[in-house]
Motif scaffolding. Structure first.
Motif, PDB file in Angstrom:
ATOM      1  N   GLN A 189       0.974   7.281   5.397  1.00  0.00           N
ATOM      2  CA  GLN A 189       1.627   6.110   4.801  1.00  0.00           C
ATOM      3  C   GLN A 189       2.953   6.493   4.143  1.00  0.00           C
ATOM      4  OE1 GLN A 189       0.730   2.791   4.863  1.00  0.00           O
ATOM      5  NE2 GLN A 189      -0.762   3.465   6.397  1.00  0.00           N
TER       6      GLN A 189
ATOM      7  N   TYR B 258       0.825   4.196  -2.848  1.00  0.00           N
ATOM      8  CA  TYR B 258       0.635   5.611  -2.560  1.00  0.00           C
ATOM      9  C   TYR B 258       1.837   6.423  -3.061  1.00  0.00           C
ATOM     10  CZ  TYR B 258      -3.353   4.535   0.505  1.00  0.00           C
ATOM     11  OH  TYR B 258      -4.562   4.130   1.004  1.00  0.00           O
TER      12      TYR B 258
ATOM     13  N   ARG C 201       0.837  -1.208   0.000  1.00  0.00           N
ATOM     14  CA  ARG C 201       0.000   0.000   0.000  1.00  0.00           C
ATOM     15  C   ARG C 201       0.867   1.251   0.000  1.00  0.00           C
ATOM     16  NH1 ARG C 201      -4.828   0.703   4.264  1.00  0.00           N
ATOM     17  NH2 ARG C 201      -5.637  -0.903   2.864  1.00  0.00           N
TER      18      ARG C 201
END
Length: 308
Positions: A35, A8, A4
């Motif tokens: 993140q 991103y 993930r």
């Protein structure tokens, strides 16, 4: 570092904004920013310069970008592979094989595949490796198992296994010790695969050895089929050659003896696919079984990075 976070990061690098990434991924902007910060802490570098109305990559971010793309691409490929395996409820395998796959237990391989995937159709074409390579190159076949060397224009080649080519004669004195190409040339020879002649991979190896030695092979017999060559050798009319797998066949004449070339000669088996294309899930699963099978019945060849 998570997938993930990499997604991103790639989105931010492409769009130049955490807000744009959040809109695309349907999450909040603070979630994206957090993140990215966690990824930077893990890498111990800043990946982006925060500007007034956007972001841009730092030098470290530029260096990290191609690596992140490769990791995400590999993950997506793995996901497609698993999805393809789950979807083997139909489709057709279009596969080619060199001229004598029966000696390597292909019937059992096909039986096991058909049992595991009864809804998949098998379309298998068996000819000389040079012709099979042309069919893969033209797109008539998705993939094939061939004997090298073949013309590799437009195809990807992955060697997977090899089998020693043996000299065959009814005279045990001839095969008692390894023979050089010069010594072999003194015996009457029978060559097979007459239709393909100099395009046949094994005959190409013989011709290259003879040329390197500065001699020319003379052969009183030239036939189409390997079985015919064995019958002539059994009748003491000529000497021939076969892959060692053939000598384990129940139809191999009992009066024939075998010996090695000096230096040893091998048929090298390779998987070929058309360059720049991806095989169907059905053909991909059959390919995996072919590789595993051939490495079990012949001497395996593995790349350094191959995990087997």
């Amino acid at each position: 570092m998570t997938l993930r976070q990499l997604l991103y990061f790639l989105g931010a690098a492409d769009l130049g904004s955490f807000t744009a990434v959040a809109a695309r991924m349907q999450v909040t902007q603070p979630a994206v920013a957090e993140q990215i910060r966690q990824l930077e802490r893990f890498l111990k570098v800043d990946l982006f310069v925060r500007l007034g109305r956007g972001i841009r990559l730092t030098q470290s971010g530029e260096e990290f970008l191609p690596h992140a793309r490769r990791v995400v691409a590999a993950a997506e490929e793995a996901q497609r592979s698993v999805a393809g395996m789950r979807a083997l409820l139909g489709g057709t395998v279009t596969f080619g094989a060199f001229g004598a796959p029966a000696h390597y237990g292909f019937a059992a391989l096909i039986r096991d595949f058909a049992t595991a995937h009864p809804a998949v159709r098998l379309r298998l074409r068996g000819r000389n490796s040079s012709e099979i390579a042309d069919a893969v190159r033209a797109g008539a076949l998705e993939a094939a198992l061939v004997v090298l060397p073949v013309n590799d224009d437009g195809i990807d080649v992955e060697p997977i296994a090899r089998d020693e080519v043996l000299i065959v004669s009814s005279d045990p004195d001839l095969t008692r010790r390894p023979l050089s190409i010069e010594q072999l040339a003194k015996s009457p020879l029978v060559l097979y695969e007459a239709q393909y002649a100099e395009h046949d991979p094994t005959r190409r190896q013989l011709a290259e050895r003879a040329q390197t030695a500065g001699i020319r092979l003379e052969f009183p017999f030239e036939v189409e089929h390997l079985d015919t060559a064995l019958q002539l050798a059994s009748a003491s009319l000529a000497t021939t050659y076969v892959p060692s797998a053939v000598t384990r066949s129940p139809v191999f004449p009992a009066n024939l003896t075998t010996g090695s070339f000096d230096p040893p000669m091998y048929d090298v088996f390779a998987i070929i696919t058309r360059r720049g294309t991806r095989v169907s899930p059905a053909t991909g699963e059959f390919l995996r079984r072919v590789v595993r099978h051939m490495r079990g019945v012949a001497e395996p060849i593995r790349r350094d990075a191959d995990d087997g």
